[in-house]
Motif scaffolding. Structure first.
Motif, mmCIF file in Angstrom:
data_model
loop_
_atom_site.group_PDB
_atom_site.id
_atom_site.type_symbol
_atom_site.label_atom_id
_atom_site.label_comp_id
_atom_site.label_asym_id
_atom_site.label_seq_id
_atom_site.Cartn_x
_atom_site.Cartn_y
_atom_site.Cartn_z
ATOM 1 N N ASP A 38 0.850 -1.193 0.000
ATOM 2 C CA ASP A 38 0.000 0.000 0.000
ATOM 3 C C ASP A 38 0.880 1.234 0.000
ATOM 4 O O ASP A 38 2.067 1.177 0.354
ATOM 5 N N PHE A 40 0.400 5.794 0.585
ATOM 6 C CA PHE A 40 -0.367 7.035 0.735
ATOM 7 C C PHE A 40 0.488 8.178 0.180
ATOM 8 O O PHE A 40 1.716 8.136 0.235
ATOM 9 N N GLU A 71 -1.859 7.544 10.395
ATOM 10 C CA GLU A 71 -3.034 6.931 9.765
ATOM 11 C C GLU A 71 -2.656 5.657 9.014
ATOM 12 O O GLU A 71 -3.364 4.642 9.086
ATOM 13 N N PHE A 72 -1.530 5.705 8.311
ATOM 14 C CA PHE A 72 -1.076 4.551 7.535
ATOM 15 C C PHE A 72 -0.728 3.380 8.452
ATOM 16 O O PHE A 72 -1.095 2.231 8.178
ATOM 17 N N CYS A 73 -0.018 3.677 9.535
ATOM 18 C CA CYS A 73 0.384 2.615 10.464
ATOM 19 C C CYS A 73 -0.823 1.992 11.169
ATOM 20 O O CYS A 73 -0.861 0.774 11.404
ATOM 21 N N GLN A 74 -1.801 2.813 11.490
ATOM 22 C CA GLN A 74 -3.015 2.256 12.095
ATOM 23 C C GLN A 74 -3.734 1.339 11.113
ATOM 24 O O GLN A 74 -4.223 0.272 11.492
ATOM 25 N N LYS A 75 -3.780 1.719 9.855
ATOM 26 C CA LYS A 75 -4.446 0.893 8.848
ATOM 27 C C LYS A 75 -3.788 -0.469 8.728
ATOM 28 O O LYS A 75 -4.469 -1.493 8.546
ATOM 29 N N HIS A 76 -2.474 -0.508 8.844
ATOM 30 C CA HIS A 76 -1.743 -1.756 8.627
ATOM 31 C C HIS A 76 -1.217 -2.371 9.926
ATOM 32 O O HIS A 76 -0.354 -3.265 9.885
ATOM 33 N N SER A 77 -1.731 -1.895 11.048
ATOM 34 C CA SER A 77 -1.397 -2.456 12.367
ATOM 35 C C SER A 77 0.109 -2.476 12.615
ATOM 36 O O SER A 77 0.669 -3.470 13.100
#
Length: 423
Positions: A38, A40, A71-77
């Motif tokens: 992914d 961003f 935001e990106f890290c939260q999306k991908h845990s």
């Protein structure tokens, strides 16, 4: 027997100019390119300012990178419990204020998650992203050393001979402004508007009816005796310019000056009529690309093997079979077409083998974090190096001096295996 494989994940950050980018890649084998999971991207809107203002870019990145990565890290845990295995960030070249935002963030995450970080050369990223599968060339194998790379963007225009990941020779460099910068400036002179003016110029030219473009193409602008009284020639083609210069240079600053002089002489302060505007747009883009082709063909002649054409040909390009075209301007379809049709590779290298062109997907031509991840992985795996936490942004960093900066640290076998865990 079932074989378990452990892929390693790489978080990549890019903020060298006006794009704030983050990407996640996954690597499962030393013999395969990484998989892009992914990415961003957010871009500073600079059209109202007539271009990128460094202080505005600095503020944009320092306000944007952290929440974007969060935001990106939260999306991908991605967190302390499940971090990536490697972090890559752009170290240079670029605007120091912009670069520092992702560098400091990368160093903070490296300390918090206890994972190594690799500071990547921005232009090496543009080159090595060609290793990824390409939508328009799905069966194409990655380029093999030695190969050539045309780096063509808003900040750089150069032809580079690469013999390894860090053994680079700059064959042609620019002596004033880059091709992308020139296209942007010319587009602005013609009244075009947008955040990526070079792209707007391409769209404007493509909107001209095909028959009209063919008519424009046949009009000779080397002299003024044409319906538009426009003289627009190639740089370094005057009677006093050597046919085979050493060194070879690109030059693009004159194109904006040509439009300004033409306006002053023929139109005063009045805007161009639509026909003239279209003609200028077509000829400016075409001539800039003709200049690129002309200089590369000069390099092929000088560094090829055909002494019948040039008695002092040094055969430096013998063995080259691949040419990468990367950077933002590389997304231009007209440039891609002209490169594939007008280079004199076979004649100058005395070979029937075709030169294989590598054109990265359009989204990977402009600045992005994927390319930084790809280059960082290559440095980490091929050279077994990382960057220590004292690294600072590098505003000017010659591509042929990647290993001459401070901060490189060797990785021992145990650390390498703990990250990659290849079977």
């Amino acid at each position: 027997m079932r074989v378990f494989r452990r892929n390693y994940k790489v978080l990549a950050l890019e903020s060298s100019c006006d794009d704030a980018c983050v990407a996640l890649l996954e690597k499962e084998s030393p013999h395969k390119p990484p998989l892009v999971i992914d990415q961003f991207k957010k871009t500073l809107l600079s059209a109202e300012n007539g271009g990128i203002v460094p202080t505005a870019a600095h503020d944009f990145h320092h306000a944007t990178m952290a929440p974007l990565v969060d935001e990106f890290c939260q999306k991908h845990s991605l967190n302390f419990a499940t971090p990536p295995d490697l972090i890559c960030c752009t170290r240079g070249p670029g605007m120091t204020g912009s670069l520092s935002s992702s560098i400091q963030l990368a160093k903070g995450l490296s300390m918090a998650w206890q994972v190594p970080v690799v500071g990547v050369h921005h232009m090496l990223g543009h080159i090595l992203v060609s290793q990824l599968p390409k939508t328009s060339q799905p069966l194409l194998e990655p380029p093999q050393y030695p190969f050539l790379s045309l780096l063509c963007s808003g900040g750089h225009t150069m032809l580079v001979l690469l013999k390894s990941i860090v053994d680079h020779e700059i064959i042609i460099d620019v002596n004033d402004i880059a091709a992308g910068d020139s296209l942007d400036k010319c587009a602005r002179e013609l009244g075009l508007y947008g955040n990526m003016l070079g792209k707007e110029l391409e769209k404007y030219v493509d909107s001209i009816p095909l028959d009209t473009r063919k008519e424009y193409h046949e009009i000779n602008t080397k002299v003024k005796t044409n319906p538009y009284n426009l003289k627009l020639g190639l740089p370094f083609k005057g009677p006093r310019d050597p046919k085979y210069p050493d060194p070879i240079h690109f030059s693009f600053a004159s194109f904006k000056s040509s439009i300004q002089s033409y306006r002053k002489q023929h139109h005063g302060d009045q805007p161009f009529d639509e026909s003239t505007n279209q003609f200028l747009a077509y000829k400016i883009q075409e001539t800039i690309f003709d200049h690129i082709i002309d200089r590369i063909n000069t390099a092929f002649t000088m560094h090829g093997s055909n002494t019948a054409i040039y008695p002092e040909a040094d055969s430096k390009f013998v063995g080259v079979r691949d040419l990468i075209c990367s950077g933002g301007v590389a997304a231009n379809s007209r440039l891609r077409h002209k490169l594939s049709q007008e280079l004199k590779f076979n004649e100058c290298l005395e070979t029937e083998d075709k030169l294989t062109f590598h054109f990265p997907d359009l989204l990977l031509c402009t600045d992005n974090a994927v390319m930084i991840g790809v280059a960082g992985i290559e440095l980490f795996e091929k050279l077994r190096i990382k960057t220590d936490l004292s690294m600072l942004a590098i505003r000017r960093w010659p591509l042929n001096e990647i290993m001459k900066v401070d901060g490189w640290t060797e990785i021992n076998e145990a650390e390498f295996k703990s990250i990659t865990r290849y079977r």
